[in-house]
Design a protein around this motif. Structure first.
Motif, PDB file in Angstrom:
ATOM      1  N   UNK A   1       9.172  58.795  54.471  1.00  0.00           N
ATOM      2  CA  UNK A   1      10.460  59.481  54.413  1.00  0.00           C
ATOM      3  C   UNK A   1      11.332  59.174  55.619  1.00  0.00           C
ATOM      4  N   UNK A   2      11.037  58.056  56.310  1.00  0.00           N
ATOM      5  CA  UNK A   2      11.819  57.692  57.487  1.00  0.00           C
ATOM      6  C   UNK A   2      12.364  56.270  57.364  1.00  0.00           C
ATOM      7  N   UNK A   3      13.533  56.066  57.961  1.00  0.00           N
ATOM      8  CA  UNK A   3      14.135  54.734  57.976  1.00  0.00           C
ATOM      9  C   UNK A   3      13.307  53.805  58.844  1.00  0.00           C
ATOM     10  N   UNK A   4      13.096  52.594  58.327  1.00  0.00           N
ATOM     11  CA  UNK A   4      12.457  51.567  59.148  1.00  0.00           C
ATOM     12  C   UNK A   4      13.444  50.422  59.446  1.00  0.00           C
ATOM     13  N   UNK A   5      14.120  49.919  58.425  1.00  0.00           N
ATOM     14  CA  UNK A   5      15.075  48.828  58.635  1.00  0.00           C
ATOM     15  C   UNK A   5      16.370  49.108  57.868  1.00  0.00           C
ATOM     16  N   UNK A   6      17.474  48.706  58.469  1.00  0.00           N
ATOM     17  CA  UNK A   6      18.786  48.727  57.821  1.00  0.00           C
ATOM     18  C   UNK A   6      19.399  47.352  58.069  1.00  0.00           C
ATOM     19  N   UNK A   7      19.822  46.655  57.018  1.00  0.00           N
ATOM     20  CA  UNK A   7      20.305  45.292  57.234  1.00  0.00           C
ATOM     21  C   UNK A   7      21.215  44.826  56.115  1.00  0.00           C
ATOM     22  N   UNK A   8      21.899  43.738  56.408  1.00  0.00           N
ATOM     23  CA  UNK A   8      22.769  43.071  55.451  1.00  0.00           C
ATOM     24  C   UNK A   8      23.453  41.919  56.150  1.00  0.00           C
ATOM     25  N   UNK A   9      24.264  41.181  55.416  1.00  0.00           N
ATOM     26  CA  UNK A   9      24.900  39.989  55.973  1.00  0.00           C
ATOM     27  C   UNK A   9      26.081  39.596  55.114  1.00  0.00           C
ATOM     28  N   UNK A  10      27.063  38.889  55.670  1.00  0.00           N
ATOM     29  CA  UNK A  10      28.015  38.147  54.849  1.00  0.00           C
ATOM     30  C   UNK A  10      27.398  36.831  54.397  1.00  0.00           C
ATOM     31  N   UNK A  11      28.151  36.044  53.621  1.00  0.00           N
ATOM     32  CA  UNK A  11      27.669  34.711  53.271  1.00  0.00           C
ATOM     33  C   UNK A  11      27.689  34.385  51.803  1.00  0.00           C
ATOM     34  N   UNK A  12      28.471  35.118  50.976  1.00  0.00           N
ATOM     35  CA  UNK A  12      28.496  34.809  49.554  1.00  0.00           C
ATOM     36  C   UNK A  12      27.104  34.895  48.954  1.00  0.00           C
ATOM     37  N   UNK A  13      26.766  33.940  48.096  1.00  0.00           N
ATOM     38  CA  UNK A  13      25.456  33.962  47.443  1.00  0.00           C
ATOM     39  C   UNK A  13      24.316  33.793  48.431  1.00  0.00           C
ATOM     40  N   UNK A  14      24.595  33.257  49.643  1.00  0.00           N
ATOM     41  CA  UNK A  14      23.530  33.132  50.640  1.00  0.00           C
ATOM     42  C   UNK A  14      23.128  34.475  51.232  1.00  0.00           C
ATOM     43  N   UNK A  15      23.889  35.537  50.967  1.00  0.00           N
ATOM     44  CA  UNK A  15      23.520  36.863  51.469  1.00  0.00           C
ATOM     45  C   UNK A  15      22.128  37.233  50.980  1.00  0.00           C
ATOM     46  N   UNK A  16      21.864  36.981  49.711  1.00  0.00           N
ATOM     47  CA  UNK A  16      20.589  37.378  49.111  1.00  0.00           C
ATOM     48  C   UNK A  16      19.424  36.703  49.818  1.00  0.00           C
ATOM     49  N   UNK A  17      19.532  35.404  50.036  1.00  0.00           N
ATOM     50  CA  UNK A  17      18.437  34.699  50.703  1.00  0.00           C
ATOM     51  C   UNK A  17      18.340  35.081  52.177  1.00  0.00           C
ATOM     52  N   UNK A  18      19.477  35.375  52.812  1.00  0.00           N
ATOM     53  CA  UNK A  18      19.447  35.779  54.220  1.00  0.00           C
ATOM     54  C   UNK A  18      18.707  37.096  54.386  1.00  0.00           C
TER      55      UNK A  18
ATOM     56  N   UNK B   1      21.169  57.004  57.576  1.00  0.00           N
ATOM     57  CA  UNK B   1      21.437  55.569  57.744  1.00  0.00           C
ATOM     58  C   UNK B   1      22.458  55.086  56.719  1.00  0.00           C
ATOM     59  N   UNK B   2      23.199  54.050  57.107  1.00  0.00           N
ATOM     60  CA  UNK B   2      24.154  53.390  56.211  1.00  0.00           C
ATOM     61  C   UNK B   2      24.012  51.887  56.360  1.00  0.00           C
ATOM     62  N   UNK B   3      23.959  51.197  55.233  1.00  0.00           N
ATOM     63  CA  UNK B   3      24.119  49.743  55.171  1.00  0.00           C
ATOM     64  C   UNK B   3      25.360  49.497  54.334  1.00  0.00           C
ATOM     65  N   UNK B   4      26.355  48.841  54.920  1.00  0.00           N
ATOM     66  CA  UNK B   4      27.663  48.706  54.252  1.00  0.00           C
ATOM     67  C   UNK B   4      28.154  47.270  54.395  1.00  0.00           C
TER      68      UNK B   4
END
Length: 632
Positions: free
Chosen positions: A514-531, A452-455
């Protein structure tokens, strides 16, 4: 340092690379030939006057959610997600698909990403069980003075807008290409030229302009018009490309083809590096424009010296799951991790409106404290002693949690926690100004082997610095505006030469054993963390499916007296949370009237292997999540 591709004694034309790429990764299954160029198209760049056909090869329709098996890709863009999927279909692994998707996003989302920027790459190796990261964040030039953001004419700080955001002084040394090279060298199975080929094809053949692309162009029209090279590319005829027309960028296709032929040294050394440095030091501004565009100090030597940083991820346990993120220079991993550690102390539920309100109250209180600690302690660890282990410890989270009243909102801003806290002790620290912008883009990938990759990658604000490298087809970042404007020895995010500005990008991988369950991320500046935190809360605690968790309305409490929130969130929860003492203001960034927070891209892998690729159904025009073998 920057590995050269094997040089061949042949002409590496755009057409040859494009054809090679389509043969290598395969064309989309539903593709038709690209639309013919309009007769009055700009010969070099910009949007054609003729509308692209609905069946154009590079005009797939957004598809927010797909369920199936064999691999999955999720991003904000249908073209980029389709390219990543084809890489998976033809034997590429998660790292290969991530690089190909990212390269395509640099073409179709040029105001959010591209080779003029940087980002953070988080990778899970299913065979070894290792989570590793690549810090490809932009860096300050070696000669950047600590008072770089002070106007020498007035002795006062430059205004954030318009001076800093559209300037040479805001441009950091780009890290995106070095990230792609490092990712493929360490995790990939394909070579960089092959993964660049689909993006070259899209840049040359064009893609269909949608409403998001046009509106982002119009939002930045004054900035783009100030720089003739940018105006020529993105404002052909003085207007933004029209929805439904085909936008081509042959200059970018040539640049990517050059890199495919000669390797990343073609970017970090030689003629192109000198051109980048010259634009930064001598911004190409229309003399009639009132935009100040102060020059920067980036040099060709800064580009040649750039290196990515490979480091361990952040890690916390939440509800029996292992949550991995990006360590500093990003503040994403520590701040998401601390927020989750605080919430770990509470039973959260969305079964009733009252339970949802209680859970969201605690979410807002947790992120307020995590942001207080982020601002006080997190910066580039090469320059600042960041207490990462403490910030991610459950003991520290417990000390922060004991300052939360479960029935009432705190008076904000709250103080940061004392690192040697006993009980509910807090520390004294000033709150730095948060200038991080809301653009950027994110992609998530899982392959058939479970890698998996989160980028998350960026050029900072929408349109970056607004400066295009002449004849090269890409925008330069304005990432250095993420530094605090005024130098302060006590501020971990103060300007220093060679330093990486603090970021909120939060690419996240969640494992179940040992298995992937979720992969996620977002744009949004400082709101990325809360998202990212809110999506995990929605999915793990509040009983939503992943598509529901991504689509749900958002709020972003970052230790401020009033919480920015999407209007839908205020409508749904404002009254109930108002009873706790929370107050809200409709969200919106400083450059546009958009009220949306983030544009997430996520994947869930069920215990039986079923994959759900979930992108935004509405935000930023709607994203695309695809799986290799859709479930019938």
């Amino acid at each position: 340092m920057h590995q050269m591709a094997t040089r061949r004694a042949l002409t590496f034309s755009i057409a040859a690379v494009a054809v090679a790429g389509l043969l290598a990764v395969g064309a989309p299954a539903t593709a038709a030939p690209p639309s013919a160029p309009a007769t009055n198209a700009d010969a070099r760049s910009g949007a054609t006057a003729g509308a692209a056909s609905a069946g154009s090869r590079w005009s797939p329709q957004p598809q927010a959610t797909s369920v199936g098996s064999g691999g999955a890709v999720s991003s904000v863009d249908a073209v980029a997600s389709r390219i990543g999927l084809e890489v998976l279909r033809h034997g590429g692994n998660a790292a290969d698909a991530a690089v190909a998707t990212a390269a395509a996003l640099g073409v179709t989302e040029p105001y959010s990403a591209g080779i003029g920027g940087g980002g953070y790459f988080v990778h899970f190796d299913a065979k070894t069980g290792e989570v590793a990261t690549i810090d490809g964040r932009e860096t300050a030039p070696a000669a950047m003075p600590t008072d770089a953001f002070i106007d020498p004419a007035t002795g006062q700080p430059y205004r954030f807008t318009p001076e800093l955001v559209s300037s040479g002084v805001s441009v950091g040394v780009p890290g995106t290409l070095a990230t792609w090279e490092a990712a493929l060298d360490r995790f990939g199975s394909k070579r960089l030229p092959k993964m660049l080929a689909p993006a070259i094809a899209v840049a040359a053949a064009g893609f269909t302009v949608d409403e998001t692309f046009r509106s982002q162009t119009l939002d930045n029209k004054a900035r783009f018009a100030a720089f003739p090279d940018t105006a020529k590319l993105f404002l052909p005829g003085g207007d933004a490309p029209v929805v439904g027309t085909t936008f081509r960028n042959p200059d970018l296709a040539k640049t990517l083809a050059l890199i495919a032929l000669r390797g990343t040294d073609a970017f970090y050394e030689g003629r192109l590096a000198r051109e980048i440095a010259d634009v930064v030091q001598n911004p190409r501004k229309d003399p009639a424009s009132p935009l100040p565009a102060p020059p920067g100090t980036l040099t060709a030597a800064d580009l040649a010296a750039y290196e990515v940083v490979e480091q361990a991820p952040t890690h916390v346990e939440y509800r029996g799951l292992d949550v991995y993120g990006m360590a500093p220079s990003s503040s994403g991993g520590t701040t998401v991790g601390e927020s989750l550690n605080i919430l770990e102390n509470h039973d959260l539920s969305g079964e009733t409106p009252e339970a949802s309100a209680q859970s969201l109250h605690l979410f807002l209180e947790a992120t307020a404290r995590a942001f207080a600690d982020r601002n006080a302690y997190v910066g580039d660890p090469a320059f600042v002693d960041v207490p990462t282990e403490t910030l991610l410890s459950q003991d520290f989270a417990d000390a922060r949690d004991c300052t939360i009243d479960p029935s009432a909102a705190s008076v904000r801003p709250v103080a940061p926690g004392a690192l040697d806290a006993v009980g509910c002790a807090t520390a004294d620290a000033a709150e730095p100004t948060d200038t991080e912008n809301v653009s950027t883009t994110h992609l998530s990938v899982v392959d058939k082997w479970g890698n998996a990759v989160a980028y998350t990658l960026t050029i900072e604000q929408t349109g970056g610095s607004a400066m295009t490298v002449p004849g090269r087809g890409f925008l330069l970042n304005n990432e250095l505006t993420d530094f605090s404007t005024v130098y302060n020895e006590a501020d971990p995010n103060r300007i220093e030469p060679g330093k990486r500005p603090r970021s909120s990008m939060s690419p996240t991988i969640v494992l179940d054993g040992d298995e992937v369950r979720y992969v996620l991320g977002s744009p949004g500046g400082a709101t990325i963390i809360t998202t990212v935190t809110q999506i995990l809360l929605n999915r793990i605690d509040l009983g939503m499916t992943l598509p529901e968790a991504v689509a749900a309305p958002r709020a972003s409490q970052r230790n401020a007296a009033v919480t920015p929130a999407e209007p839908e969130f205020i409508d749904a929860y404002g009254g109930a949370l108002g009873a706790y003492g929370h107050s809200f203001t409709p969200s919106g960034d400083r450059f546009t009237s958009a009220s949306q927070i983030g544009a997430a891209a996520a994947i869930e892998v069920a215990p039986d292997g079923t994959m759900t690729a979930a992108a935004e159904p509405v935000r930023r025009g709607g994203g695309t999540g695809l799986v290799v073998r859709p479930r019938r």
